[in-house]
Write an enzyme that holds these catalytic residues in place. Sequence first.
Site, PDB file in Angstrom:
ATOM      1  N   GLY A  89      -0.288  -5.011   0.333  1.00 15.16           N
ATOM      2  CA  GLY A  89      -1.327  -5.064  -0.669  1.00 15.16           C
ATOM      3  C   GLY A  89      -1.035  -5.684  -1.864  1.00 15.16           C
ATOM      4  O   GLY A  89      -1.912  -6.069  -2.659  1.00 15.16           O
ATOM      5  N   GLU A 148       3.076  -6.351   7.023  1.00 17.09           N
ATOM      6  CA  GLU A 148       2.297  -5.341   7.664  1.00 17.09           C
ATOM      7  C   GLU A 148       2.859  -5.217   9.140  1.00 17.09           C
ATOM      8  O   GLU A 148       2.739  -4.269   9.828  1.00 17.09           O
ATOM      9  CB  GLU A 148       1.020  -5.376   7.608  1.00 17.09           C
ATOM     10  CG  GLU A 148       0.324  -5.054   6.142  1.00 17.09           C
ATOM     11  CD  GLU A 148       0.294  -6.320   5.334  1.00 17.09           C
ATOM     12  OE1 GLU A 148      -0.345  -6.141   3.996  1.00 17.09           O
ATOM     13  OE2 GLU A 148       0.772  -7.412   5.693  1.00 17.09           O
ATOM     14  N   ALA A 190       0.932  -1.261   0.026  1.00 17.39           N
ATOM     15  CA  ALA A 190       0.022   0.052   0.019  1.00 17.39           C
ATOM     16  C   ALA A 190       0.935   1.063   0.034  1.00 17.39           C
ATOM     17  O   ALA A 190       2.085   1.349   0.249  1.00 17.39           O
ATOM     18  CB  ALA A 190      -0.924   0.095   1.364  1.00 17.39           C
ATOM     19  N   GLU A 202      -1.955  -9.202  -1.672  1.00 15.17           N
ATOM     20  CA  GLU A 202      -3.255  -9.254  -1.618  1.00 15.17           C
ATOM     21  C   GLU A 202      -3.662  -8.811  -2.971  1.00 15.17           C
ATOM     22  O   GLU A 202      -5.132  -9.644  -3.292  1.00 15.17           O
ATOM     23  CB  GLU A 202      -3.753  -8.028  -0.413  1.00 15.17           C
ATOM     24  CG  GLU A 202      -3.370  -8.676   0.778  1.00 15.17           C
ATOM     25  CD  GLU A 202      -3.794  -7.663   1.804  1.00 15.17           C
ATOM     26  OE1 GLU A 202      -4.218  -7.783   3.017  1.00 15.17           O
ATOM     27  OE2 GLU A 202      -3.440  -6.199   1.558  1.00 15.17           O
TER      28      GLU A 202
END
Length: 265
Positions: free
Chosen positions: A116, A139, A73, A119
């Site tokens: 991310g 994370e 992210a 993901e």
Amino acid sequence: MTYQNIILHYPYSPLGITAPHVAVIQLNRPKVLNALSTDLMKELVNCLNTCDDNPEIHTIVLTGNDKAFAAGADIAEMATSTPIDQIIEQRFKSWTLLGMISKPIIAAVNGFALGGGCELAMSCDLIVAGDTAKFGQPEIKIGTLPGAGGTQRLTRAIGKSKAMWMILSGEMMDAQSALESGLVAKVFPAETLLAEAVEMAKIIATKAPVAIRLAKEAVNKAFETSLKDGMDFERRNFFLTFSSADQKEGMRAFLEKREAIYKGK
């Protein structure tokens, strides 16, 4: 349509590759290793919907660059965010909309697919990786945990123990380990990854579009329901194919020993 953070290649035909029914979407924020900003995710969903609505596109390949599929992210965008900011900005709305794309999406992963990025790859229908790819959910190293499906999809893909280790340690998994664990379908040399992914997309694109859509629905249902309910759903979709012209054409072509000509109807 012009995009700032992604590139849509359609029709896709580099270096003599002919792929008339395949769209390639490339994440394009190389300076930040394709960090998944809110704007990038919105553009990606809009582009995927455009491809989904185009009857000439049967399969989609999503990729990044040699260094990264997506390294996570956009932390600069999130660092000072509050829970209310997250709610107001609907940060995960784009992720929910990804699940509504009906056509198969192949993630072609070179380099880093972290946080991310991992993901996003797992949100696609299957993953192929270059031999230098690295997967991870780091994370925990910045004081949080996966929020776009990492704890759920990674656990379903590789099992509780391996997923727990990756998520609690933040350690990465290499391409060969990802293949052995079932996270990815195939591993190719990094330099040929995209061409190989497009070839796989071309194989899918030759099949009956209606049956492909219903089959994708049925496989996804396996992760969301009991075996009995999943079997009921599978049979319903199986029966539905018999109302399509493509099913009649496919079986007729098989009996006549010729290639089927599907029209997506």
